[in-house]
Design a protein around this motif. Structure first.
Motif, PDB file in Angstrom:
ATOM      1  N   UNK A 103       1.209   9.060  -5.995  1.00  0.00           N
ATOM      2  CA  UNK A 103       1.524  10.469  -5.721  1.00  0.00           C
ATOM      3  C   UNK A 103       2.546  10.997  -6.718  1.00  0.00           C
ATOM      4  N   UNK A 104       3.520  10.147  -7.064  1.00  0.00           N
ATOM      5  CA  UNK A 104       4.518  10.598  -8.037  1.00  0.00           C
ATOM      6  C   UNK A 104       3.857  10.821  -9.400  1.00  0.00           C
ATOM      7  N   UNK A 105       2.966   9.912  -9.746  1.00  0.00           N
ATOM      8  CA  UNK A 105       2.301  10.030 -11.050  1.00  0.00           C
ATOM      9  C   UNK A 105       1.384  11.246 -11.102  1.00  0.00           C
ATOM     10  N   UNK A 106       0.782  11.599  -9.987  1.00  0.00           N
ATOM     11  CA  UNK A 106      -0.175  12.696  -9.931  1.00  0.00           C
ATOM     12  C   UNK A 106       0.469  14.043  -9.647  1.00  0.00           C
ATOM     13  N   UNK A 107       1.788  14.167  -9.797  1.00  0.00           N
ATOM     14  CA  UNK A 107       2.416  15.461  -9.587  1.00  0.00           C
ATOM     15  C   UNK A 107       1.986  16.436 -10.693  1.00  0.00           C
ATOM     16  N   UNK A 108       2.037  17.760 -10.428  1.00  0.00           N
ATOM     17  CA  UNK A 108       1.584  18.740 -11.435  1.00  0.00           C
ATOM     18  C   UNK A 108       2.327  18.644 -12.759  1.00  0.00           C
TER      19      UNK A 108
ATOM     20  N   UNK B 225       4.450   4.430 -17.244  1.00  0.00           N
ATOM     21  CA  UNK B 225       4.323   2.983 -17.410  1.00  0.00           C
ATOM     22  C   UNK B 225       5.030   2.227 -16.264  1.00  0.00           C
ATOM     23  N   UNK B 226       6.191   2.721 -15.885  1.00  0.00           N
ATOM     24  CA  UNK B 226       6.916   2.071 -14.798  1.00  0.00           C
ATOM     25  C   UNK B 226       6.127   2.158 -13.479  1.00  0.00           C
ATOM     26  N   UNK B 227       5.480   3.329 -13.246  1.00  0.00           N
ATOM     27  CA  UNK B 227       4.685   3.481 -12.022  1.00  0.00           C
ATOM     28  C   UNK B 227       3.489   2.546 -12.023  1.00  0.00           C
ATOM     29  N   UNK B 228       2.842   2.441 -13.219  1.00  0.00           N
ATOM     30  CA  UNK B 228       1.685   1.540 -13.290  1.00  0.00           C
ATOM     31  C   UNK B 228       2.094   0.071 -13.113  1.00  0.00           C
ATOM     32  N   UNK B 229       3.236  -0.303 -13.672  1.00  0.00           N
ATOM     33  CA  UNK B 229       3.722  -1.665 -13.494  1.00  0.00           C
ATOM     34  C   UNK B 229       4.033  -1.946 -12.020  1.00  0.00           C
ATOM     35  N   UNK B 230       4.625  -0.979 -11.364  1.00  0.00           N
ATOM     36  CA  UNK B 230       4.912  -1.148  -9.926  1.00  0.00           C
ATOM     37  C   UNK B 230       3.619  -1.266  -9.123  1.00  0.00           C
ATOM     38  N   UNK B 231       2.650  -0.385  -9.479  1.00  0.00           N
ATOM     39  CA  UNK B 231       1.363  -0.449  -8.780  1.00  0.00           C
ATOM     40  C   UNK B 231       0.689  -1.792  -9.021  1.00  0.00           C
ATOM     41  N   UNK B 232       0.763  -2.278 -10.294  1.00  0.00           N
ATOM     42  CA  UNK B 232       0.157  -3.561 -10.611  1.00  0.00           C
ATOM     43  C   UNK B 232       0.828  -4.700  -9.837  1.00  0.00           C
ATOM     44  N   UNK B 233       2.149  -4.676  -9.777  1.00  0.00           N
ATOM     45  CA  UNK B 233       2.869  -5.728  -9.052  1.00  0.00           C
ATOM     46  C   UNK B 233       2.526  -5.715  -7.564  1.00  0.00           C
ATOM     47  N   UNK B 234       2.497  -4.535  -6.960  1.00  0.00           N
ATOM     48  CA  UNK B 234       2.191  -4.440  -5.530  1.00  0.00           C
ATOM     49  C   UNK B 234       0.738  -4.803  -5.257  1.00  0.00           C
TER      50      UNK B 234
ATOM     51  N   UNK C 125       0.830  -1.210   0.000  1.00  0.00           N
ATOM     52  CA  UNK C 125       0.000   0.000   0.000  1.00  0.00           C
ATOM     53  C   UNK C 125       0.862   1.256   0.000  1.00  0.00           C
ATOM     54  N   UNK C 126       1.962   1.211   0.763  1.00  0.00           N
ATOM     55  CA  UNK C 126       2.855   2.376   0.788  1.00  0.00           C
ATOM     56  C   UNK C 126       3.462   2.623  -0.593  1.00  0.00           C
ATOM     57  N   UNK C 127       3.881   1.495  -1.227  1.00  0.00           N
ATOM     58  CA  UNK C 127       4.469   1.650  -2.568  1.00  0.00           C
ATOM     59  C   UNK C 127       3.423   2.146  -3.554  1.00  0.00           C
ATOM     60  N   UNK C 128       2.218   1.595  -3.495  1.00  0.00           N
ATOM     61  CA  UNK C 128       1.147   2.026  -4.403  1.00  0.00           C
ATOM     62  C   UNK C 128       0.833   3.502  -4.210  1.00  0.00           C
ATOM     63  N   UNK C 129       0.671   3.907  -2.953  1.00  0.00           N
ATOM     64  CA  UNK C 129       0.388   5.310  -2.678  1.00  0.00           C
ATOM     65  C   UNK C 129       1.529   6.207  -3.148  1.00  0.00           C
ATOM     66  N   UNK C 130       2.769   5.746  -2.940  1.00  0.00           N
ATOM     67  CA  UNK C 130       3.922   6.564  -3.382  1.00  0.00           C
ATOM     68  C   UNK C 130       3.971   6.715  -4.893  1.00  0.00           C
TER      69      UNK C 130
END
Length: 235
Positions: A183-188, A197-206, A175-180
């Motif tokens: 948040x990185x993806x949703x920066x301005x 893509x890397x963030x989504x892959x990490x979120x998918x894995x977690x 959950x911490x990794x997903x939230x992190x």
């Protein structure tokens, strides 16, 4: 005067007749007196002999009474004392106490009954001791089982707390990794496609890892409630 002469003649004749028998009569009276004295002496001797033999009889009776007391009375008193001592011993808990029966009288019969009663009490005491021993063994076994059960429960509770701690850590990390990553993806700033893509892959894995942990929790819950059957096999 003519009338008085015959009376005088009769009196004189009687005097003469009495004078003729005075000697034998006196002798007879003397013999009677001597016989009376002899009878009185015999009565005195008889009285003395009677008193003497009476005293001897009383002494013999006392001696016989003393002998009978020593032979019978003391024995009776001693046996009664033995019964009292045996009863006191049984009252103190010595149920193996017995009395020696040596006669066939009523007291001996009572002593034999006392021995039977003591034997009955000893058997009952033995049964009670055996029952108490079995009860104590049962209590000790149940106590050991309860202690073992408490130990198992403590171990289960410790394992449960450790499990929930590990599960919390395992759930918190994805959950911490997903939230992190979110948040990185949703920066301005506009993220690059590679970073997105890397963030989504990490979120998918977690998320998949989190999904597996949730499935494991569900399996554990079902196995504890009896809703799942395990099929064990060797690989």
């Amino acid at each position: 005067l003519a009338a008085e002469e015959p009376a005088t003649a009769v009196r004189v004749a009687l005097d003469v007749f009495a004078a003729g028998f005075s000697g034998p009569l006196g002798q007879a009276m003397e013999e009677e007196r001597i016989a009376a004295q002899d009878a009185q002496a015999a009565v005195r001797d008889l009285r003395q002999h009677t008193i003497r033999w009476g005293l001897i009889g009383v002494a013999l009776a006392c001696l016989i009474a003393v002998v009978l007391y020593h032979r019978l009375g003391r024995s009776l008193v001693n046996r009664v004392a033995d019964v009292a001592a045996a009863a006191a011993a049984i009252a103190r808990g010595r149920s193996d106490t017995r009395i020696a029966v040596t006669g066939h009288d009523e007291l001996s019969l009572a002593m034999a009954r006392f021995n039977r009663m003591a034997a009955h009490l000893a058997r009952r005491e033995g049964r009670l001791v055996a029952a108490q021993k079995r009860l104590q063994e049962t209590v000790d076994a149940r106590t050991a089982e309860l202690r073992a059960a408490n130990t198992r429960l403590e171990n289960v509770d410790l394992a449960r707390r450790r499990f929930f701690t590990d599960v919390s850590h395992e759930l918190r990390t994805p959950l911490t990794v997903i939230l992190g990553e979110a948040e990185i993806t949703l920066r301005p700033a506009q993220p690059r496609e590679e970073d997105l893509r890397a963030a989504l892959l990490t979120i998918q894995s977690r998320a998949r890892r989190l999904h597996r942990r949730v499935e494991d929790l569900l399996r554990i819950a079902r196995s504890e409630s009896g809703q799942i059957e395990l099929d064990r096999s060797l690989f």
